[in-house]
Design a protein around this motif. Sequence first.
Motif, PDB file in Angstrom:
ATOM      1  N   GLY A  93       0.747  -1.196  -0.129  1.00 33.00           N
ATOM      2  CA  GLY A  93       0.049  -0.029   0.132  1.00 33.00           C
ATOM      3  C   GLY A  93       0.672   1.317   0.093  1.00 33.00           C
ATOM      4  N   LEU A  94       0.273   2.544  -0.402  1.00 28.24           N
ATOM      5  CA  LEU A  94       0.998   3.594  -0.454  1.00 28.24           C
ATOM      6  C   LEU A  94       0.843   4.183   0.963  1.00 28.24           C
ATOM      7  CD1 LEU A  94      -0.602   5.271  -3.530  1.00 28.24           C
ATOM      8  CD2 LEU A  94       1.787   4.511  -3.351  1.00 28.24           C
ATOM      9  N   PRO A  95       2.291   4.796   1.394  1.00 27.75           N
ATOM     10  CA  PRO A  95       2.085   5.502   2.895  1.00 27.75           C
ATOM     11  C   PRO A  95       1.413   6.743   2.747  1.00 27.75           C
ATOM     12  CG  PRO A  95       4.426   5.050   1.927  1.00 27.75           C
ATOM     13  CD  PRO A  95       3.486   4.625   0.928  1.00 27.75           C
ATOM     14  N   ARG A  96       0.326   6.769   3.884  1.00 30.98           N
ATOM     15  CA  ARG A  96      -0.317   8.003   4.128  1.00 30.98           C
ATOM     16  C   ARG A  96       0.330   8.883   5.274  1.00 30.98           C
ATOM     17  NH1 ARG A  96      -3.644   7.523  -0.664  1.00 30.98           N
ATOM     18  NH2 ARG A  96      -3.848   5.399  -0.960  1.00 30.98           N
ATOM     19  N   LEU A  97       1.077   9.720   4.897  1.00 34.48           N
ATOM     20  CA  LEU A  97       1.746  10.471   5.953  1.00 34.48           C
ATOM     21  C   LEU A  97       0.852  11.060   6.986  1.00 34.48           C
ATOM     22  CD1 LEU A  97       4.507  12.299   3.663  1.00 34.48           C
ATOM     23  CD2 LEU A  97       4.598  10.084   4.881  1.00 34.48           C
ATOM     24  N   ARG A  98      -0.384  11.348   6.821  1.00 34.09           N
ATOM     25  CA  ARG A  98      -1.136  12.146   7.733  1.00 34.09           C
ATOM     26  C   ARG A  98      -1.925  11.191   8.362  1.00 34.09           C
ATOM     27  NH1 ARG A  98      -5.141  15.423   4.691  1.00 34.09           N
ATOM     28  NH2 ARG A  98      -6.202  15.153   6.498  1.00 34.09           N
ATOM     29  N   ALA A  99      -1.897   9.635   8.254  1.00 35.42           N
ATOM     30  CA  ALA A  99      -2.452   8.703   8.936  1.00 35.42           C
ATOM     31  C   ALA A  99      -1.660   8.249  10.208  1.00 35.42           C
ATOM     32  CB  ALA A  99      -2.570   7.499   7.843  1.00 35.42           C
ATOM     33  N   SER A 100      -2.261   7.939  11.206  1.00 34.18           N
ATOM     34  CA  SER A 100      -1.587   7.429  12.397  1.00 34.18           C
ATOM     35  C   SER A 100      -2.031   6.004  12.903  1.00 34.18           C
ATOM     36  CB  SER A 100      -1.712   8.248  13.602  1.00 34.18           C
ATOM     37  OG  SER A 100      -3.090   8.447  14.051  1.00 34.18           O
ATOM     38  N   ALA A 101      -2.965   5.692  12.114  1.00 33.18           N
ATOM     39  CA  ALA A 101      -3.716   4.106  12.404  1.00 33.18           C
ATOM     40  C   ALA A 101      -3.991   3.659  11.147  1.00 33.18           C
ATOM     41  CB  ALA A 101      -4.539   4.330  13.245  1.00 33.18           C
ATOM     42  N   VAL A 102      -4.142   2.352  11.041  1.00 28.67           N
ATOM     43  CA  VAL A 102      -4.810   1.719   9.733  1.00 28.67           C
ATOM     44  C   VAL A 102      -5.647   0.581  10.309  1.00 28.67           C
ATOM     45  CG1 VAL A 102      -4.300  -0.086   8.080  1.00 28.67           C
ATOM     46  CG2 VAL A 102      -2.767   1.968   8.327  1.00 28.67           C
ATOM     47  N   VAL A 103      -6.846   0.535   9.640  1.00 27.37           N
ATOM     48  CA  VAL A 103      -7.837  -0.593  10.249  1.00 27.37           C
ATOM     49  C   VAL A 103      -8.013  -1.384   8.976  1.00 27.37           C
ATOM     50  CG1 VAL A 103     -10.262  -1.069  10.784  1.00 27.37           C
ATOM     51  CG2 VAL A 103      -8.984   1.148  11.660  1.00 27.37           C
ATOM     52  N   GLU A 104      -7.823  -2.756   9.004  1.00 27.71           N
ATOM     53  CA  GLU A 104      -7.871  -3.809   7.971  1.00 27.71           C
ATOM     54  C   GLU A 104      -9.151  -4.472   8.178  1.00 27.71           C
ATOM     55  OE1 GLU A 104      -3.051  -4.533   7.228  1.00 27.71           O
ATOM     56  OE2 GLU A 104      -4.389  -6.096   8.408  1.00 27.71           O
TER      57      GLU A 104
END
Length: 134
Positions: A93-104
């Motif tokens: 996946g592409l890094p999302r610099l503003r994200a601080s969490a991922v939900v799968e």
Amino acid sequence: MSVTAPTWSTTPVEALPRLVVNGEDTGVPLWTARTRHQRSKGLLGTDGIDGALWIPRCNWVHCMGMRHTIDVVYATRSGKVLVVAPLRPGRIGLPRLRASAVVEMARGEAARLGIRPGAVLSAAPVARTTDTTD
């Protein structure tokens, strides 16, 4: 036997918090990857997921070694959804610099639950049952 929960989890599904979208409890069990081992293992070794996996302190994931496509939801520290993207096995996946969490979650689950950019995610506390026997 089909594995539909993180292989590292020993918590029974009924003891997990549930995913909340825009203040509405979805009833979807929510695992949280808290340790480095849990974060790196993620959903590897599963055939799907009956629920969702919250990975804090994360802004990109991969599906190297995975057997199924997932929806990846990138969220801010406050739970605001930035991006929802499918990720197939063998992809990064592409890094999302503003994200601080991922939900799968399972492919298509984000759309079914109404998760889109701008939505707010959180976890509902585990409902405690009280023993009323006399």
